[in-house]
Design a protein around this motif. Sequence first.
Motif, PDB file in Angstrom:
ATOM      1  N   ARG A 132       0.799  -1.215   0.000  1.00 34.97           N
ATOM      2  CA  ARG A 132       0.000   0.000   0.000  1.00 34.97           C
ATOM      3  C   ARG A 132       0.840   1.276   0.000  1.00 34.97           C
ATOM      4  O   ARG A 132       0.527   2.222  -0.742  1.00 34.97           O
ATOM      5  N   PRO A 133       1.918   1.349   0.791  1.00 32.68           N
ATOM      6  CA  PRO A 133       2.733   2.571   0.749  1.00 32.68           C
ATOM      7  C   PRO A 133       3.306   2.848  -0.645  1.00 32.68           C
ATOM      8  O   PRO A 133       3.372   4.005  -1.079  1.00 32.68           O
ATOM      9  N   THR A 134       3.694   1.800  -1.356  1.00 34.28           N
ATOM     10  CA  THR A 134       4.226   1.973  -2.713  1.00 34.28           C
ATOM     11  C   THR A 134       3.134   2.430  -3.666  1.00 34.28           C
ATOM     12  O   THR A 134       3.349   3.308  -4.508  1.00 34.28           O
ATOM     13  N   LEU A 135       1.950   1.854  -3.541  1.00 33.40           N
ATOM     14  CA  LEU A 135       0.828   2.248  -4.399  1.00 33.40           C
ATOM     15  C   LEU A 135       0.461   3.716  -4.160  1.00 33.40           C
ATOM     16  O   LEU A 135       0.188   4.466  -5.108  1.00 33.40           O
ATOM     17  N   ASP A 136       0.476   4.133  -2.899  1.00 33.37           N
ATOM     18  CA  ASP A 136       0.187   5.531  -2.580  1.00 33.37           C
ATOM     19  C   ASP A 136       1.261   6.454  -3.158  1.00 33.37           C
ATOM     20  O   ASP A 136       0.956   7.557  -3.644  1.00 33.37           O
ATOM     21  N   LYS A 137       2.500   6.005  -3.121  1.00 30.51           N
ATOM     22  CA  LYS A 137       3.592   6.814  -3.683  1.00 30.51           C
ATOM     23  C   LYS A 137       3.445   6.952  -5.194  1.00 30.51           C
ATOM     24  O   LYS A 137       3.750   7.996  -5.768  1.00 30.51           O
ATOM     25  N   MET A 138       2.962   5.898  -5.846  1.00 30.31           N
ATOM     26  CA  MET A 138       2.699   5.972  -7.291  1.00 30.31           C
ATOM     27  C   MET A 138       1.685   7.077  -7.595  1.00 30.31           C
ATOM     28  O   MET A 138       1.905   7.912  -8.474  1.00 30.31           O
ATOM     29  N   LEU A 139       0.582   7.059  -6.858  1.00 30.61           N
ATOM     30  CA  LEU A 139      -0.459   8.058  -7.081  1.00 30.61           C
ATOM     31  C   LEU A 139       0.070   9.465  -6.823  1.00 30.61           C
ATOM     32  O   LEU A 139      -0.179  10.394  -7.601  1.00 30.61           O
ATOM     33  N   GLU A 140       0.805   9.609  -5.744  1.00 26.26           N
ATOM     34  CA  GLU A 140       1.365  10.912  -5.401  1.00 26.26           C
ATOM     35  C   GLU A 140       2.335  11.401  -6.476  1.00 26.26           C
ATOM     36  O   GLU A 140       2.322  12.578  -6.855  1.00 26.26           O
ATOM     37  N   SER A 141       3.162  10.498  -6.986  1.00 25.75           N
ATOM     38  CA  SER A 141       4.160  10.870  -7.993  1.00 25.75           C
ATOM     39  C   SER A 141       3.498  11.310  -9.300  1.00 25.75           C
ATOM     40  O   SER A 141       3.937  12.275  -9.932  1.00 25.75           O
ATOM     41  N   VAL A 142       2.442  10.609  -9.698  1.00 22.87           N
ATOM     42  CA  VAL A 142       1.731  10.990 -10.923  1.00 22.87           C
ATOM     43  C   VAL A 142       1.059  12.344 -10.731  1.00 22.87           C
ATOM     44  O   VAL A 142       1.122  13.217 -11.611  1.00 22.87           O
ATOM     45  N   GLU A 143       0.430  12.548  -9.578  1.00 15.31           N
ATOM     46  CA  GLU A 143      -0.218  13.836  -9.312  1.00 15.31           C
ATOM     47  C   GLU A 143       0.797  14.978  -9.352  1.00 15.31           C
ATOM     48  O   GLU A 143       0.536  16.041  -9.934  1.00 15.31           O
ATOM     49  N   GLN A 144       1.963  14.779  -8.750  1.00 16.75           N
ATOM     50  CA  GLN A 144       2.984  15.824  -8.731  1.00 16.75           C
ATOM     51  C   GLN A 144       3.519  16.106 -10.135  1.00 16.75           C
ATOM     52  O   GLN A 144       3.728  17.269 -10.509  1.00 16.75           O
ATOM     53  N   ALA A 145       3.756  15.046 -10.910  1.00 13.88           N
ATOM     54  CA  ALA A 145       4.229  15.234 -12.286  1.00 13.88           C
ATOM     55  C   ALA A 145       3.185  15.988 -13.112  1.00 13.88           C
ATOM     56  O   ALA A 145       3.533  16.868 -13.917  1.00 13.88           O
ATOM     57  N   ASN A 146       1.920  15.649 -12.904  1.00 13.54           N
ATOM     58  CA  ASN A 146       0.841  16.361 -13.597  1.00 13.54           C
ATOM     59  C   ASN A 146       0.836  17.846 -13.232  1.00 13.54           C
ATOM     60  O   ASN A 146       0.722  18.714 -14.106  1.00 13.54           O
ATOM     61  N   ASN A 147       0.965  18.133 -11.934  1.00 12.02           N
ATOM     62  CA  ASN A 147       0.930  19.532 -11.482  1.00 12.02           C
ATOM     63  C   ASN A 147       2.077  20.341 -12.072  1.00 12.02           C
ATOM     64  O   ASN A 147       1.900  21.516 -12.414  1.00 12.02           O
ATOM     65  N   ARG A 148       3.234  19.713 -12.210  1.00 14.04           N
ATOM     66  CA  ARG A 148       4.387  20.430 -12.782  1.00 14.04           C
ATOM     67  C   ARG A 148       4.253  20.615 -14.289  1.00 14.04           C
ATOM     68  O   ARG A 148       4.976  21.421 -14.882  1.00 14.04           O
ATOM     69  N   SER A 149       3.340  19.867 -14.911  1.00 17.10           N
ATOM     70  CA  SER A 149       3.183  19.918 -16.369  1.00 17.10           C
ATOM     71  C   SER A 149       1.976  20.721 -16.815  1.00 17.10           C
ATOM     72  O   SER A 149       1.772  20.889 -18.017  1.00 17.10           O
ATOM     73  N   ARG A 150       1.176  21.227 -15.864  1.00 20.22           N
ATOM     74  CA  ARG A 150      -0.061  21.904 -16.232  1.00 20.22           C
ATOM     75  C   ARG A 150       0.170  23.265 -16.856  1.00 20.22           C
ATOM     76  O   ARG A 150       1.042  24.020 -16.446  1.00 20.22           O
ATOM     77  N   LYS A 151      -0.663  23.588 -17.841  1.00 18.65           N
ATOM     78  CA  LYS A 151      -0.720  24.937 -18.390  1.00 18.65           C
ATOM     79  C   LYS A 151      -1.935  25.690 -17.855  1.00 18.65           C
ATOM     80  O   LYS A 151      -1.994  26.903 -17.901  1.00 18.65           O
ATOM     81  N   ILE A 152      -2.922  24.930 -17.372  1.00 23.84           N
ATOM     82  CA  ILE A 152      -4.166  25.502 -16.869  1.00 23.84           C
ATOM     83  C   ILE A 152      -4.455  24.916 -15.488  1.00 23.84           C
ATOM     84  O   ILE A 152      -4.438  23.696 -15.317  1.00 23.84           O
ATOM     85  N   SER A 153      -4.735  25.757 -14.511  1.00 26.81           N
ATOM     86  CA  SER A 153      -5.044  25.286 -13.169  1.00 26.81           C
ATOM     87  C   SER A 153      -6.380  24.547 -13.153  1.00 26.81           C
ATOM     88  O   SER A 153      -7.342  24.949 -13.831  1.00 26.81           O
ATOM     89  N   ILE A 154      -6.433  23.467 -12.360  1.00 34.64           N
ATOM     90  CA  ILE A 154      -7.701  22.732 -12.198  1.00 34.64           C
ATOM     91  C   ILE A 154      -8.229  22.859 -10.765  1.00 34.64           C
ATOM     92  O   ILE A 154      -9.135  22.134 -10.371  1.00 34.64           O
ATOM     93  N   ASP A 155      -7.660  23.785  -9.991  1.00 35.05           N
ATOM     94  CA  ASP A 155      -8.026  23.910  -8.569  1.00 35.05           C
ATOM     95  C   ASP A 155      -9.540  24.044  -8.360  1.00 35.05           C
ATOM     96  O   ASP A 155     -10.104  23.507  -7.420  1.00 35.05           O
ATOM     97  N   ARG A 156     -10.211  24.794  -9.246  1.00 35.29           N
ATOM     98  CA  ARG A 156     -11.648  25.024  -9.073  1.00 35.29           C
ATOM     99  C   ARG A 156     -12.484  23.774  -9.333  1.00 35.29           C
ATOM    100  O   ARG A 156     -13.681  23.760  -9.027  1.00 35.29           O
ATOM    101  N   TYR A 157     -11.864  22.736  -9.891  1.00 32.85           N
ATOM    102  CA  TYR A 157     -12.591  21.502 -10.166  1.00 32.85           C
ATOM    103  C   TYR A 157     -12.298  20.403  -9.141  1.00 32.85           C
ATOM    104  O   TYR A 157     -12.825  19.301  -9.252  1.00 32.85           O
ATOM    105  N   ILE A 158     -11.437  20.707  -8.161  1.00 30.97           N
ATOM    106  CA  ILE A 158     -11.046  19.705  -7.162  1.00 30.97           C
ATOM    107  C   ILE A 158     -11.758  20.006  -5.857  1.00 30.97           C
ATOM    108  O   ILE A 158     -11.621  21.102  -5.299  1.00 30.97           O
ATOM    109  N   ASN A 159     -12.514  19.046  -5.359  1.00 33.66           N
ATOM    110  CA  ASN A 159     -13.212  19.240  -4.083  1.00 33.66           C
ATOM    111  C   ASN A 159     -12.266  18.981  -2.914  1.00 33.66           C
ATOM    112  O   ASN A 159     -11.386  18.164  -3.003  1.00 33.66           O
TER     113      ASN A 159
END
Length: 507
Positions: A480-507
């Motif tokens: 489980r810790p590795t699976l959580d790290k996978m999700l976190e790593s993808v989210e962080q890579a996505n955030n560093r690659s964004r051109k448009i903020s999605i903050d208003r769509y995240i609850n």
Amino acid sequence: MKRTSIKKWILGIVLLLLIISIGSCIRINSKINQHQGAKTELVDSSIFNSINSPLAITNVNVLSTDCTKMLDSLTVLIKEGKIVSIEKEIKVTDEYTSIDGSGKYLIPGLIDTHVHLKKSKNDLLLYLANGVTTVGEMFGDESHLEWRQQVEKGSLSPNLYVATRKLGSEKGVMPKIRSWFGAPKTYRTERKARRAVRKFKKQGYDAIKLTNLESKIYNAIVDEANKQNIPAIGHLGPDVGLEGLYKSGQSQLTHIEEIVKNTMNDFGIVYSNKTEEYLKYLEKNADSIAIKIKDNHIVVSSTIWLVESFPKQKLELDSFIKTIPLEYANPGIVEGSSITRGWTPGNNYYENLDAKNDPELYKRVKIYWDTYVKAHHIMTKALIKHNATVVAGTDANVACAIPGFSLHEELVCLHKVGLSTSGVLQATTMHAGEWMQRDIGKIKVDYKADLLLLKKNPLENIGNTRTIEAVITNGKLLGRPTLDKMLESVEQANNRSRKISIDRYIN
């Protein structure tokens, strides 16, 4: 002298047009790559810890091979990526790393039979983190064949089943030009269509993907695919229709939607004031269609969740998009580009912006799309009633269907529409593995060690497929810790690659 000048001018114009054409092609390819996720930062999968030694999962509840019951207090031995033993009483030697399965539930890894990886390689981690150990890529290219080779060499990834890009038969120059940029490949003669099937088989694809085809080209492709022993799967255009499908040799439909669309075509145009009439027509014919699908051994991939999302994406996108874990979706795919639309409000290719400001249009659109969803429920219930083989598929990376996460939503939808929990598990494990003709989808000796260790019993509640404690893929254990790290790593890579903020769509 004048002739020389004219020739120079003509040559100059030709060169200028050539330069403009090349520049345009480069720009279009760049935009396509952006939209397909190729420009998103890539996560280094080597950073994730896994246990690669032989494994012994002890005292665990194991899902039976027919998915109907849990067998208690078993030990499962795994070695070299395969299940080597399943016993009640067994001595575990020191070569095995023991995992205590007391109070836990072991099921086969989940299979999503319909995804679109595009160029979004981080999605492979999203699938694993969600317990999806095999995916069926339904618009494959050479890069996906390379990814499959990497999996076979031990890279961290779900198993890949790779179908070709869509094969079509549209007339004209534009379909040909669009095919240069990744649109369906078009064929206008039976000879060329048959030759293409042989070429794709030689390249190593697992299946031939069909789209809207003229009957003669469709029949040539399916016939040649059967001769080459490669499945013909995919869509079903109106020129072929359901009657043409039954005896064709096409082995799989990639959506229940293909059946619904063809019943609409047979009925006639379904205007908003004819929806009840159409639903009665479908109810009258659904049983006979399901029986013919069953009798002709045609497997149907589901994609129910996506269809259920259509009315919401059409008319309520602002609120609907907040219900999905958008932070994990590849930002290139979400944002789109100057030549393609993405997923967000105002830029979503399903959204009906006109209906927002026209109450009468809103009403008509809602009636139509609610009817469309009801039709899928009617058809799915008929397929279930007559024991046709339905396998779980999501169309992941089509608008708002997020890789890995969408499969769990699909399983809930299948249960709500009438499949038992055991039937749903069959659809995403046993039946899917049998359709792919691979030794996956069952906890059985000599099958691949693609497994999920769950905290709760999915036979009691299909939502319990989300309670993942560990994933075993090709014999490698990811805790489980590795699976959580996978999700976190993808989210962080996505955030560093964004051109448009999605903050208003995240609850």
